[in-house]
Design a protein around this motif. Structure first.
Motif, short mmCIF file in Angstrom:
data_model
loop_
_atom_site.label_atom_id
_atom_site.label_comp_id
_atom_site.label_asym_id
_atom_site.label_seq_id
_atom_site.Cartn_x
_atom_site.Cartn_y
_atom_site.Cartn_z
N GLU A 182 0.82 -1.22 0.00
CA GLU A 182 0.00 0.00 0.00
C GLU A 182 0.86 1.26 0.00
OE1 GLU A 182 -3.30 0.04 -0.58
OE2 GLU A 182 -3.03 -2.13 -0.79
N GLN A 183 1.94 1.27 0.75
CA GLN A 183 2.82 2.43 0.81
C GLN A 183 3.46 2.69 -0.56
OE1 GLN A 183 5.95 2.20 3.74
NE2 GLN A 183 6.85 4.12 3.12
N GLN A 184 3.91 1.64 -1.23
CA GLN A 184 4.51 1.79 -2.56
C GLN A 184 3.49 2.30 -3.58
OE1 GLN A 184 5.90 -2.28 -2.65
NE2 GLN A 184 8.05 -1.57 -2.71
N LYS A 185 2.28 1.76 -3.53
CA LYS A 185 1.24 2.22 -4.46
C LYS A 185 0.93 3.69 -4.22
CE LYS A 185 -1.49 -1.36 -3.67
NZ LYS A 185 -2.66 -2.25 -3.70
N LYS A 239 1.35 9.38 -5.98
CA LYS A 239 1.79 10.75 -5.70
C LYS A 239 2.82 11.22 -6.72
CE LYS A 239 4.05 13.71 -2.28
NZ LYS A 239 4.63 14.47 -3.36
N LYS A 240 3.80 10.38 -7.02
CA LYS A 240 4.87 10.80 -7.92
C LYS A 240 4.37 10.97 -9.35
CE LYS A 240 8.82 9.36 -5.21
NZ LYS A 240 10.07 8.60 -5.15
N ILE A 241 3.46 10.13 -9.79
CA ILE A 241 2.91 10.31 -11.13
C ILE A 241 2.09 11.59 -11.19
CG2 ILE A 241 1.25 9.39 -12.82
CD1 ILE A 241 2.37 6.60 -12.12
N THR A 242 1.34 11.87 -10.13
CA THR A 242 0.60 13.13 -10.06
C THR A 242 1.57 14.30 -10.15
OG1 THR A 242 -1.16 12.15 -8.75
CG2 THR A 242 -0.96 14.55 -8.67
N ASP A 243 2.66 14.24 -9.39
CA ASP A 243 3.65 15.32 -9.41
C ASP A 243 4.25 15.53 -10.80
OD1 ASP A 243 3.22 15.75 -6.70
OD2 ASP A 243 5.03 14.66 -6.05
N VAL A 244 4.52 14.44 -11.50
CA VAL A 244 5.07 14.54 -12.86
C VAL A 244 4.08 15.22 -13.80
CG1 VAL A 244 5.75 13.21 -14.91
CG2 VAL A 244 6.69 12.63 -12.67
N MET A 245 2.83 14.79 -13.72
CA MET A 245 1.80 15.40 -14.57
C MET A 245 1.67 16.90 -14.28
SD MET A 245 0.67 13.17 -16.68
CE MET A 245 -0.72 14.11 -17.30
N VAL A 246 1.63 17.25 -13.01
CA VAL A 246 1.49 18.66 -12.62
C VAL A 246 2.70 19.47 -13.05
CG1 VAL A 246 1.36 20.18 -10.60
CG2 VAL A 246 -0.15 18.21 -10.77
N SER A 247 3.88 18.85 -13.07
CA SER A 247 5.08 19.58 -13.51
C SER A 247 4.99 19.97 -14.97
CB SER A 247 6.35 18.74 -13.25
OG SER A 247 6.47 17.69 -14.19
N VAL A 248 4.20 19.24 -15.74
CA VAL A 248 4.01 19.54 -17.16
C VAL A 248 2.79 20.44 -17.37
CG1 VAL A 248 3.50 18.53 -19.42
CG2 VAL A 248 5.12 17.39 -17.89
N GLU A 249 1.69 20.11 -16.73
CA GLU A 249 0.43 20.80 -17.00
C GLU A 249 0.19 22.03 -16.14
OE1 GLU A 249 -2.34 17.66 -16.35
OE2 GLU A 249 -2.13 17.72 -14.19
N GLY A 250 0.92 22.16 -15.02
CA GLY A 250 0.76 23.31 -14.15
C GLY A 250 0.06 22.94 -12.86
N GLU A 251 0.46 23.62 -11.79
CA GLU A 251 -0.03 23.32 -10.44
C GLU A 251 -1.54 23.48 -10.33
OE1 GLU A 251 0.03 21.83 -6.85
OE2 GLU A 251 1.90 22.01 -7.99
N LYS A 252 -2.12 24.38 -11.08
CA LYS A 252 -3.57 24.60 -11.00
C LYS A 252 -4.37 23.38 -11.45
CE LYS A 252 -3.36 29.55 -11.21
NZ LYS A 252 -3.73 30.78 -11.87
N MET A 253 -3.73 22.44 -12.14
CA MET A 253 -4.41 21.24 -12.61
C MET A 253 -4.37 20.09 -11.60
SD MET A 253 -5.78 21.92 -15.47
CE MET A 253 -6.07 20.36 -16.28
N ARG A 254 -3.61 20.26 -10.50
CA ARG A 254 -3.49 19.18 -9.49
C ARG A 254 -4.86 18.68 -9.01
NH1 ARG A 254 0.59 17.09 -6.52
NH2 ARG A 254 2.02 18.75 -7.16
N PRO A 255 -5.81 19.58 -8.69
CA PRO A 255 -7.10 19.08 -8.17
C PRO A 255 -7.91 18.25 -9.16
CG PRO A 255 -6.83 21.43 -7.70
CD PRO A 255 -5.74 21.04 -8.64
N VAL A 256 -7.57 18.33 -10.44
CA VAL A 256 -8.33 17.57 -11.44
C VAL A 256 -7.47 16.53 -12.15
CG1 VAL A 256 -10.10 19.33 -11.77
CG2 VAL A 256 -8.02 19.39 -13.19
N THR A 257 -6.32 16.21 -11.57
CA THR A 257 -5.43 15.19 -12.14
C THR A 257 -5.71 13.87 -11.43
OG1 THR A 257 -3.74 16.83 -12.66
CG2 THR A 257 -3.02 14.54 -12.53
N TRP A 258 -6.21 12.92 -12.19
CA TRP A 258 -6.59 11.63 -11.64
C TRP A 258 -5.53 10.58 -12.00
CZ3 TRP A 258 -12.46 10.41 -12.37
CH2 TRP A 258 -13.22 11.51 -11.98
N VAL A 259 -5.17 9.77 -11.03
CA VAL A 259 -4.26 8.64 -11.26
C VAL A 259 -4.89 7.42 -10.60
CG1 VAL A 259 -1.92 7.73 -11.03
CG2 VAL A 259 -2.27 10.22 -11.21
N ILE A 260 -5.02 6.35 -11.37
CA ILE A 260 -5.64 5.12 -10.89
C ILE A 260 -4.61 3.99 -10.95
CG2 ILE A 260 -7.43 3.38 -11.35
CD1 ILE A 260 -9.03 5.63 -12.71
#
Length: 76
Positions: free
Chosen positions: A15-18, A23-44
């Motif tokens: 569970e900790q690794q997942k 979190k890290k995939i979300t951070d990568v996406m936000v680094s490209v798309e911008g911090e304002k997109m964090r609340p609508v960035t979904w990772v499954i």
């Protein structure tokens, strides 16, 4: 809103690794798309039953993936 799906064989990540992967995939996406997109960035993280995924016709099992992670075997 972006949606990223990660698939992994069940029992390989705890569970900790997942949580860290999500979190890290979300951070990568936000680094490209911008911090304002964090609340609508979904990772499954979807888990696939051991043996229900194959590479080149060889089923991947939790046991063999864990052996690969530990270095006990060099390839699947």
């Amino acid at each position: 809103m972006p949606l990223v799906t990660v698939k992994g064989v069940e029992g390989v990540f705890n569970e900790q690794q997942k949580s860290e992967i999500l979190k890290k995939i979300t951070d990568v996406m936000v680094s490209v798309e911008g911090e304002k997109m964090r609340p609508v960035t979904w990772v499954i993280f979807e888990e696939v039953k051991s043996g229900d995924w194959s590479i080149g016709g060889t089923p991947l099992t939790t046991e063999n993936i864990l052996k690969l992670q530990s270095g006990e075997i060099k390839s699947l």
